[in-house]
Write a protein that holds these residues in place. Structure first.
Motif, PDB file in Angstrom:
ATOM      1  N   TYR A 162       2.427   1.716  -3.879  1.00 52.07           N
ATOM      2  CA  TYR A 162       1.066   2.353  -2.807  1.00 52.07           C
ATOM      3  C   TYR A 162       2.196   3.668  -1.740  1.00 52.07           C
ATOM      4  CZ  TYR A 162      -0.778   1.525   2.135  1.00 52.07           C
ATOM      5  OH  TYR A 162      -1.367   2.225   2.877  1.00 52.07           O
ATOM      6  N   LYS A 163       3.003   4.313  -2.158  1.00 50.88           N
ATOM      7  CA  LYS A 163       4.293   5.120  -1.480  1.00 50.88           C
ATOM      8  C   LYS A 163       4.032   6.487  -2.976  1.00 50.88           C
ATOM      9  CE  LYS A 163       3.649   4.373   2.751  1.00 50.88           C
ATOM     10  NZ  LYS A 163       3.604   5.077   3.575  1.00 50.88           N
ATOM     11  N   CYS A 164       3.165   6.315  -3.944  1.00 54.39           N
ATOM     12  CA  CYS A 164       3.496   6.451  -5.150  1.00 54.39           C
ATOM     13  C   CYS A 164       2.646   8.435  -5.064  1.00 54.39           C
ATOM     14  CB  CYS A 164       3.646   6.553  -6.395  1.00 54.39           C
ATOM     15  SG  CYS A 164       1.625   6.404  -6.672  1.00 54.39           S
ATOM     16  N   SER A 165       1.807   8.258  -3.729  1.00 56.71           N
ATOM     17  CA  SER A 165       1.945   9.640  -3.227  1.00 56.71           C
ATOM     18  C   SER A 165       2.440  10.571  -2.951  1.00 56.71           C
ATOM     19  CB  SER A 165       0.040   9.066  -3.199  1.00 56.71           C
ATOM     20  OG  SER A 165      -0.135   9.069  -1.878  1.00 56.71           O
ATOM     21  N   GLY A 166       3.853  10.090  -1.898  1.00 56.06           N
ATOM     22  CA  GLY A 166       4.050  10.571  -0.963  1.00 56.06           C
ATOM     23  C   GLY A 166       5.200  11.423  -1.503  1.00 56.06           C
ATOM     24  N   CYS A 171       8.194   7.591  -2.585  1.00 58.06           N
ATOM     25  CA  CYS A 171       8.419   5.861  -3.335  1.00 58.06           C
ATOM     26  C   CYS A 171       9.571   5.197  -3.467  1.00 58.06           C
ATOM     27  CB  CYS A 171       7.755   6.497  -4.610  1.00 58.06           C
ATOM     28  SG  CYS A 171       7.431   5.695  -6.212  1.00 58.06           S
TER      29      CYS A 171
END
Length: 201
Positions: A162-166, A171
């Motif tokens: 869910y947080k891999c794009s940040g 992440c």
């Protein structure tokens, strides 16, 4: 004459002495309750008396990860909508009061805040629950067993994805949050199993 009148009266067409009315409601030495119409013992349906449902032979008596995923996703969407709606209500009251809006304009702005915040929170929690359910089902099918390890891995993987794009820091932070929530859930729901695995009574 009185007996004949009692037997054929308008309100009581049958008398107590009528043999067709003598239907036993118990049977057997223990006096098991039976249906007076079908002559059927309900204990035959559940021989052990531990369940109200009939399960096919070999079928599990608990819902699997795939069946539970539907209720988890739907419940997360509704919970997100409720939390977001309350947050939008609070923000709308504060913002409209600061702007000194009244009447229909204030009501419209309030509805905008509630629907936007509610939809955003519902979408966020729904996506998180969907990812968690997918990871859990894949692990369940791949390993062939449903245990606490699947829950921890699914929660950690959900936070990472869910947080891999940040960036890698967010992440890792998301993975840590997912790991912490999954561990807290296991500690809350599986205390006895964890104690038995550690060898503590």
């Amino acid at each position: 004459m009185d007996q004949q009148k009692e037997k054929w009266s308008f309100f009581s067409p049958y008398s107590k002495s009528d043999p067709s009315m003598d239907v036993p409601v118990t049977a057997g030495p223990a006096g098991t309750i039976m249906s007076p119409y079908l002559n059927f013992d309900p204990s035959y349906v559940t021989p052990g008396g531990d369940s109200e449902f009939i399960f096919p032979e070999g079928a599990s008596r608990q819902r699997g990860r795939l069946e539970l995923s539907f209720s988890q996703i739907g419940g997360s969407v509704f919970a997100g909508a409720a939390v977001g709606g309350l947050n939008g209500l609070y923000a709308g009251l504060r913002e409209t009061q600061a702007a000194q809006l009244t009447g229909a304009v204030r009501r419209t702005q309030m509805l905008n805040f509630i629907t936007k915040r509610g939809a955003s929170s519902a979408q966020t929690l729904g996506v998180v629950a969907l990812m968690y359910s997918i990871f859990g089902v894949v692990l369940w099918w791949g390993r062939g067993v449903e245990d606490e390890l699947n829950t921890v891995v699914a929660g950690t993987a959900t936070g990472l994805l869910y947080k891999c794009s940040g960036g890698w820091k967010r992440c890792l932070r998301g993975g840590g949050i997912g790991f912490g929530l999954a561990t807290a859930y296991i500690l809350f729901t599986s205390k006895d199993r964890i104690k038995s695995m550690l060898g503590r009574d």
